[in-house]
Write an enzyme that holds these catalytic residues in place. Structure first.
Site: not given
Ligand code: IPE
Ligand code: IPE
Ligand code: MG
Length: 245
Positions: A25-26, A212, A30, A199, A193, A71-74
């Site tokens: 994540d992030g 862990e 970045w 989370r 994470r 599944t929520e990234n859509w």
């Molecule tokens: C979780 O990250 C999904 C992936 C890393 C692929 P998200 O950025 O989608 O999660 P939330 O929305 O912050 O919970």
């Molecule tokens: C994780 O990075 C990659 C995916 C969820 C695909 P994010 O795109 O969620 O990056 P932030 O959380 O917006 O910084």
């Molecule tokens: Mg994210």
């Protein structure tokens, strides 16, 4: 008293976690910090991943599951979703080249229903191409959601009950496990994470029951092998009791 710099030597090579889960994540933050489009963060994230897989493989980790698309990234803007899908397609296509000689077994976990035919075909190809490798198994969680995975398992088990293949009273946690995407794989020992969020975001709810948890403020594109080693070192210095004493 001198503090020795954390290094590979201090990791107990006999107690390496068998299965590591990574919520990468992030990427967006970045990119934002650098005044770049979010896509640049995703691209840098894919580069960071390569080094982590190599390191995990060298350390003798047997399984690593990386959360690439939920599944929520859509819900994200179409432009970003398209970019991510293309990046994943490229990753799968080039896996052969980039991970050549690394002996990695690549598998995709998640629902295929919503994915394009092109990605589905490439998944089959990449899985087929790497299936006889003997190194680390890398599960790419792509259109993955633990609720979908468990719901799917319930549906499959119900079908088996309906057609007489399974007796209701014989259903155990093993039955459920055998219907998950990670069937046959050990449960997750260590969950990492990045980006400071603490989370699960629908990641491997079943498989992380006794994992862990290790969190870092590092954004995923800045995550390096030394951070992975730190996580493993910390993991080895925790007391796992699994409900015992
Ligand atoms: C979780 O990250 C999904 C992936 C890393 C692929 P998200 O950025 O989608 O999660 P939330 O929305 O912050 O919970
Ligand atoms: C994780 O990075 C990659 C995916 C969820 C695909 P994010 O795109 O969620 O990056 P932030 O959380 O917006 O910084
Ligand atoms: Mg994210």
């Amino acid at each position: 008293m001198f503090f020795k710099k954390q290094n590979k030597q201090e990791i107990d090579m006999l107690r390496i976690p068998k299965h590591i889960g990574v919520i990468m994540d992030g990427n967006g933050r970045w990119a934002k910090k650098r005044g770049l489009p979010r896509s640049a963060g995703h691209s840098a994230g894919a580069d960071a991943l390569k080094k982590i897989i190599t390191e995990a493989n060298n350390l003798g980790v047997k399984y690593i599951t990386v959360y690439a698309f939920s599944t929520e990234n859509w819900k994200r803007p179409k432009e970003e979703v398209d970019y991510l899908m293309n990046l994943l397609l490229d990753y799968l296509r080039n896996a052969e080249k980039t991970l050549s000689g690394e002996n990695v077994v690549i598998r995709a976990i998640g629902s295929r229903k919503e994915l394009s035919q092109e990605i589905c075909d490439q998944i089959v190809k990449t899985e087929e191409f790497t299936k006889n490798n003997t190194g680390i198994v890398m599960n790419i969680a792509l259109n993955y959601g633990a609720r979908e995975e468990i719901t799917n398992a319930v549906r499959e088990i119900c079908k088996d009950v309906k057609n007489g293949k399974t007796d209701i009273d014989s259903i155990t946690d093993k039955t459920v496990e055998n219907h998950l995407y990670t069937k046959g794989q050990p449960e997750v020992d260590l969950l990492i994470r990045t980006s400071g969020e603490q989370r699960l975001s629908n990641f491997m709810l079943w498989q992380v029951s006794y994992a862990e948890m290790w969190f870092t403020n590092k954004l995923w594109p800045d995550f390096r092998p030394k951070h992975l080693r730190q996580a493993i070192y910390d993991f080895q210095n925790r007391g796992r009791r699994f409900g015992g004493i």
